[in-house]
Motif scaffolding. Structure first.
Motif, PDB file in Angstrom:
ATOM      1  N   PHE A  24       0.838  -1.202   0.000  1.00  0.00           N
ATOM      2  CA  PHE A  24       0.000   0.000   0.000  1.00  0.00           C
ATOM      3  C   PHE A  24       0.871   1.249   0.000  1.00  0.00           C
ATOM      4  CE2 PHE A  24      -3.827  -2.448   1.346  1.00  0.00           C
ATOM      5  CZ  PHE A  24      -4.714  -1.899   0.449  1.00  0.00           C
ATOM      6  N   LEU A  27       2.032   2.968  -3.220  1.00  0.00           N
ATOM      7  CA  LEU A  27       1.090   3.734  -4.036  1.00  0.00           C
ATOM      8  C   LEU A  27       1.325   5.228  -3.834  1.00  0.00           C
ATOM      9  CD1 LEU A  27      -2.185   1.677  -3.474  1.00  0.00           C
ATOM     10  CD2 LEU A  27      -0.618   1.570  -5.407  1.00  0.00           C
ATOM     11  N   PRO A  28       1.059   6.029  -4.864  1.00  0.00           N
ATOM     12  CA  PRO A  28       1.335   7.471  -4.754  1.00  0.00           C
ATOM     13  C   PRO A  28       0.409   8.132  -3.745  1.00  0.00           C
ATOM     14  CG  PRO A  28       0.112   6.988  -6.772  1.00  0.00           C
ATOM     15  CD  PRO A  28       0.470   5.658  -6.158  1.00  0.00           C
ATOM     16  N   GLY A  29       0.973   8.975  -2.898  1.00  0.00           N
ATOM     17  CA  GLY A  29       0.170   9.735  -1.941  1.00  0.00           C
ATOM     18  C   GLY A  29      -0.245   8.944  -0.715  1.00  0.00           C
ATOM     19  N   ILE A  30       0.217   7.698  -0.604  1.00  0.00           N
ATOM     20  CA  ILE A  30      -0.130   6.880   0.561  1.00  0.00           C
ATOM     21  C   ILE A  30       1.093   6.814   1.474  1.00  0.00           C
ATOM     22  CG2 ILE A  30      -0.906   4.596   1.352  1.00  0.00           C
ATOM     23  CD1 ILE A  30      -3.042   5.826  -0.337  1.00  0.00           C
TER      24      ILE A  30
ATOM     25  N   ARG B  37      -6.917   7.905  -9.324  1.00  0.00           N
ATOM     26  CA  ARG B  37      -5.466   8.079  -9.413  1.00  0.00           C
ATOM     27  C   ARG B  37      -4.753   6.768  -9.078  1.00  0.00           C
ATOM     28  NH1 ARG B  37      -2.068  10.247  -5.681  1.00  0.00           N
ATOM     29  NH2 ARG B  37      -3.852  10.805  -4.402  1.00  0.00           N
ATOM     30  N   LEU B  38      -5.218   6.098  -8.018  1.00  0.00           N
ATOM     31  CA  LEU B  38      -4.575   4.847  -7.601  1.00  0.00           C
ATOM     32  C   LEU B  38      -4.777   3.760  -8.663  1.00  0.00           C
ATOM     33  CD1 LEU B  38      -5.494   4.792  -3.813  1.00  0.00           C
ATOM     34  CD2 LEU B  38      -3.297   5.391  -4.839  1.00  0.00           C
ATOM     35  N   HIS B  41      -2.583   4.446 -11.561  1.00  0.00           N
ATOM     36  CA  HIS B  41      -1.202   4.161 -11.182  1.00  0.00           C
ATOM     37  C   HIS B  41      -0.938   2.657 -11.289  1.00  0.00           C
ATOM     38  CE1 HIS B  41       2.616   4.515  -9.032  1.00  0.00           C
ATOM     39  NE2 HIS B  41       2.266   3.409  -8.408  1.00  0.00           N
ATOM     40  N   MET B  42      -1.903   1.892 -10.790  1.00  0.00           N
ATOM     41  CA  MET B  42      -1.759   0.434 -10.809  1.00  0.00           C
ATOM     42  C   MET B  42      -1.677  -0.072 -12.257  1.00  0.00           C
ATOM     43  SD  MET B  42      -3.106  -1.918  -8.037  1.00  0.00           S
ATOM     44  CE  MET B  42      -1.522  -1.688  -7.282  1.00  0.00           C
ATOM     45  N   MET B  45       1.738   0.416 -13.697  1.00  0.00           N
ATOM     46  CA  MET B  45       2.822  -0.390 -13.102  1.00  0.00           C
ATOM     47  C   MET B  45       3.184  -1.554 -14.011  1.00  0.00           C
ATOM     48  SD  MET B  45       1.814  -1.459  -9.277  1.00  0.00           S
ATOM     49  CE  MET B  45       1.776  -0.357  -7.891  1.00  0.00           C
ATOM     50  N   ARG B  49       4.673  -6.205 -10.748  1.00  0.00           N
ATOM     51  CA  ARG B  49       4.528  -5.461  -9.494  1.00  0.00           C
ATOM     52  C   ARG B  49       3.073  -5.395  -9.064  1.00  0.00           C
ATOM     53  NH1 ARG B  49       6.843  -0.121  -8.538  1.00  0.00           N
ATOM     54  NH2 ARG B  49       5.342  -0.450  -6.850  1.00  0.00           N
ATOM     55  N   PHE B  53       1.154  -6.984  -5.615  1.00  0.00           N
ATOM     56  CA  PHE B  53       0.197  -6.303  -4.741  1.00  0.00           C
ATOM     57  C   PHE B  53      -1.010  -7.209  -4.503  1.00  0.00           C
ATOM     58  CE2 PHE B  53      -3.020  -3.584  -3.240  1.00  0.00           C
ATOM     59  CZ  PHE B  53      -2.480  -2.370  -2.862  1.00  0.00           C
TER      60      PHE B  53
END
Lengths: 209, 209
Positions: A24, A27-30, B37-38, B41-42, B45, B49, B53
């Protein structure tokens, strides 16, 4: 029991928990605390719901690929926008940095042309050069006749501006009209709170009423 | 192409993307924009990766269970704290709401007793009654002799306070000492910014120097 990357102290996390927190946190911003909260939330979920989450990741990665024409993300042969040939004006091309920028443009309900996703912006600092984003593919699309105007809708950041200028210099010799999204004060915004650069650009771009 | 729960407009998201955004949005504190956003992002990737997750979720859900003694989360038969019988004082029991509260206590490096995780707090509003949290199991542990003091370390919230009071009333007749974490101004805090309730409690709990 595993050491926790985010804390200096060794913590009493079982290895699978530490691993989940770690994932987790990537992830960006986490941050570390949020990652802990999300991991513990996931552990408190019913197993079926957590596995649905994990499966959504697998499914998205397996089924989603780039549209071969505009490089939007899609699970079809051609993305729905490229495929909607009767509702879309193929003489207009809007160049964006990321697939999510397409959603932002679509929400305006004003744009009826096609898109081209660069997947990034030129940024020497991050070692992203013109060859690392989909500029070559854009030029390929412009090589065939039919495109009348290219709207450069990269972000109003240093990298976005640089990318727009770079692309416009490549495109202009081809005789294609090249435009850039207008800068200015946001609708509903307050003049008082607008930064001076934005305000100067909105003055520069003022229009006859 | 799928409608997006968080937006009023239909968006050009492929179904697997919409599903992934949806899953992220179910997590606590993750709004629609952050979920988008998340998810994107995923998708950007490398596949390996992203699958790591997803696999971390599956592994955590499969291997993590409650410690049968204290209800902490663990991948072992007994959690490392309950298992460390030589380094821990079994006559002290610290009662917390959630497993992550154990980590907070452990970080103090001050507490050397055992724990008991309630997995919640009494909250009539959320329909969580005394039987929905691990109070019965706590009483079970106190039925055997050996526990000298129970520290009620539930949150300083309405629910946490109510739970602490409820448990203390059950425990006192057993002749076990029952304490509650002190309320007061945070270390390094500023008196000026302390809320009046906290300040009143810190005055009430003042100590001789």
């Amino acid at each position: 029991m595993a050491a926790c990357r985010g804390c200096s102290s060794v913590e009493y996390f079982a290895a699978p928990i530490a691993r989940l927190i770690d994932e987790f946190e990537k992830l960006p911003g986490i941050g570390h605390k949020t990652a802990q909260r999300l991991a513990f939330h996931m552990l408190s979920m019913p197993e079926a719901r957590a596995l649905e989450f994990s499966d959504a990741i697998v499914e998205a990665k397996r089924r989603i690929h780039f549209c071969p024409q505009c490089f939007n993300l899609t699970d079809l042969d051609l993305c729905p926008i490229c495929a909607a040939t009767h509702q879309r004006d193929p003489s207009l091309l809007c160049v964006v940095e990321e697939p999510r920028d397409i959603m932002a443009m679509e929400r305006t309900n004003e744009y009826k042309g096609l898109y081209h996703v660069l997947h990034g912006a030129i940024s020497p600092q991050d070692r992203v050069g013109p060859d690392d984003i989909r500029i070559r593919e854009l030029l390929g699309r412009l090589a065939a006749p039919g495109v009348r105007e290219v709207i450069l809708a990269t972000n109003p950041s240093i990298e976005g501006e640089a990318t727009a200028i770079y692309i416009s210099r490549l495109i202009k010799p081809l005789g294609v009209r090249t435009t850039r999204l207008a800068h200015g004060i946001p609708v509903g915004g307050n003049l008082e709170y607008a930064d001076e650069v934005t305000l100067a650009r909105s003055l520069e771009g003022r229009r006859e009423l």
